[in-house]
Design an enzyme around this catalytic site. Structure first.
Site, PDB file in Angstrom:
ATOM      1  CG  HIS A  85      31.736   8.532   5.404  1.00 48.76           C
ATOM      2  ND1 HIS A  85      32.228   9.176   4.298  1.00 48.76           N
ATOM      3  CD2 HIS A  85      31.160   9.492   6.175  1.00 48.76           C
ATOM      4  CE1 HIS A  85      31.974  10.472   4.397  1.00 48.76           C
ATOM      5  NE2 HIS A  85      31.323  10.689   5.527  1.00 48.76           N
ATOM      6  CB  SER A 118      26.784 -22.979  -1.097  1.00 48.44           C
ATOM      7  OG  SER A 118      27.916 -23.613  -1.666  1.00 48.44           O
TER       8      SER A 118
END
Ligand code: ARG
Length: 460
Positions: free
Chosen positions: A155, A276
């Protein structure tokens, strides 16, 4: 001029050609089409439909076409609907009227299916090689990782510590099933459709067995209708590739997570990261993201082709031309993805301290405490409750786990020693488990499996 103009009064419309021509993408079948044609012509020679001189003339023309295509000097003409017609047109130009005998007893329907099977057979093997390359990287990194450990998750919540080697090998074993599936699909498609003609076979004394043999196929078709309409091998290849893509996507997703500042489990090598355009500080995991993203496209190719096939009547329908673009793209994309992810995994810098720090939470050994109680006769469910209550107490009152365990009447000092950082993972000793002893065996077994698979796909 098309190859089928005899029955037609006028030439094909511009719109027809624009919509139906497949030359742009099926050019890559040229080597397979040439191989199929050579085998077909020699077959016609063996059964006496062509003289040996005619066979020689046509085969020589096919060879020359091969050279022209490879050299880039082959000139395509407006009437070339696909690579198959382009090659036949050129053979006729080179060989004169004898070239017109190439297509004897053959249809584009069995011709295309033959070329596509040859292509797919080769590509699936190449992909199996690429998967094994990636598995080798994962194995090497697993061996290098030694006894380093990190949290194992369920999970996406920290669950139990596992060796980094164990985690990397989990992916490597997953890919072993992909190798299996690639080879399996390859085995099933290893059937020659050549000799099925348009749909019904031929009145000429063709010998599809010998032709299949010459092309290296394991068998010939059993039913001519099935032979020209069957694209199961494309659908199956697309499934195998889509699932392989899904596995790359899951690995990619973990790289995305692990390379985040939040996890900080790995730093990407500069050669396998991007920057970026605006934010100077960024180093982005674009390869991993595209491994994730392209899986969507690969699944789309599978569902697209299944949708194309689902309502088709026997036998050949032009719809089947839609098999090629998804297959070619899937082969290309998954091949690029395997190589890029291999490079990324080979060069990634794992932050072992950070991983171990994350795994050394005081609750990492909670199940060990329960099992310590079990070994002393406490039913597991009760042991689970005892330890769970200690965890809750520790969180609510901000008291250390060790202190609480030591003070607990059912536990005490010996049990508290289980909380020592790094100990929990060493206690996962069962076969296939996450601790060093079990993983050492697993590495041996994985290496054996890898060498076996390498034998199966060949060295090359
Ligand atoms: N390019 C076509 C294909 O890939 C060739 C077959 C065309 N056959 C025909 N009977 N019109 O399917």
């Amino acid at each position: 001029m098309t190859l089928w103009h005899g029955r037609f009064g006028g030439g094909p419309s511009e719109e027809l050609l624009a919509f139906t021509v497949s030359l742009d993408f099926d050019r890559r079948l040229a080597p397979d089409d040439l191989a199929g044609s050579r085998a077909h012509v020699r077959g016609l020679g063996r059964v006496g439909v062509l003289t040996s001189d005619e066979v020689d003339v046509i085969v020589a023309a096919l060879d020359r076409v091969g050279v022209e295509l490879e050299a880039g000097s082959f000139i395509f003409q407006p009437g070339d609907e696909d690579i198959h017609t382009a090659i036949e047109r050129r053979v006729t130009e080179i060989a004169g009227p004898t070239g017109g005998k190439l297509h004897t007893g053959r249809s584009r329907n069995d011709q295309v299916a033959t070329a596509l099977r040859l292509y797919t057979k080769r590509q699936l093997l190449t992909l199996a090689h690429r998967v094994i390359d990636l598995q080798r990287v994962l194995l090497e990194r697993a061996v290098q990782a030694g006894d380093a450990y990190l949290p194992g998750y369920t999970h996406l919540q920290r669950a139990q510590p596992v060796l980094l080697a164990h985690h990397l090998l989990a992916h490597a074993w997953t890919f072993a099933r992909d190798v299996d599936r690639l080879l399996d699909a390859r085995g099933r498609l290893d059937v020659s459709p050549l000799g099925a003609g348009a749909l019904a076979g031929s009145s000429l004394p063709l010998d599809p067995d010998a032709v299949a043999d010459e092309l290296g196929f394991a068998a010939r078709f059993e039913n001519s209708l099935d032979a020209v309409s069957d694209r199961d091998f494309v659908a199956e290849s697309l499934f195998v590739i889509a699932l392989l893509g899904v596995h790359l996507s899951r690995l990619g997703e973990e790289v995305v997570l692990w390379s985040s500042e939040e996890f900080g489990f790995l730093r990407l090598d500069d050669g396998y990261a991007t920057g970026s355009s605006m934010l100077p500080q960024k180093k982005n995991p674009d390869i991993a993201e595209l491994a994730r993203g392209k899986a969507g496209r690969l699944i789309g190719h599978l569902t697209g082709l299944l949708s194309t096939l689902k309502g088709l009547p026997l036998s050949y329908n032009r719809d089947l031309q839609e098999d090629k673009e998804p297959l070619f793209d899937a082969v290309d994309q998954v091949g690029l993805g395997l190589a890029a992810m291999g490079g990324l995994m080979a060069t990634a810098d794992f932050d072992l301290d950070r991983m171990q720090e994350a795994a050394d939470s005081p609750t990492a050994a909670a199940v060990d405490l329960s099992e310590w109680l079990v070994e002393r006769g406490v039913p597991f469910r009760e042991a689970h409750n005892i330890v769970g209550a200690i965890v809750r107490d520790s969180i609510e009152r901000h008291v250390g786990m060790a202190e609480l365990v030591e003070a607990h009447p059912a536990l005490g000092t010996e049990a508290a020693s289980l909380l020592e950082p790094g100990l929990a993972v060493t206690r996962r000793t069962t076969p296939g488990g996450a601790g060093p002893v079990a993983v050492a065996t697993q590495i041996i077994r994985f290496r054996e499996r890898l060498e076996l698979d390498q034998e199966r796909v060949g060295h090359g």
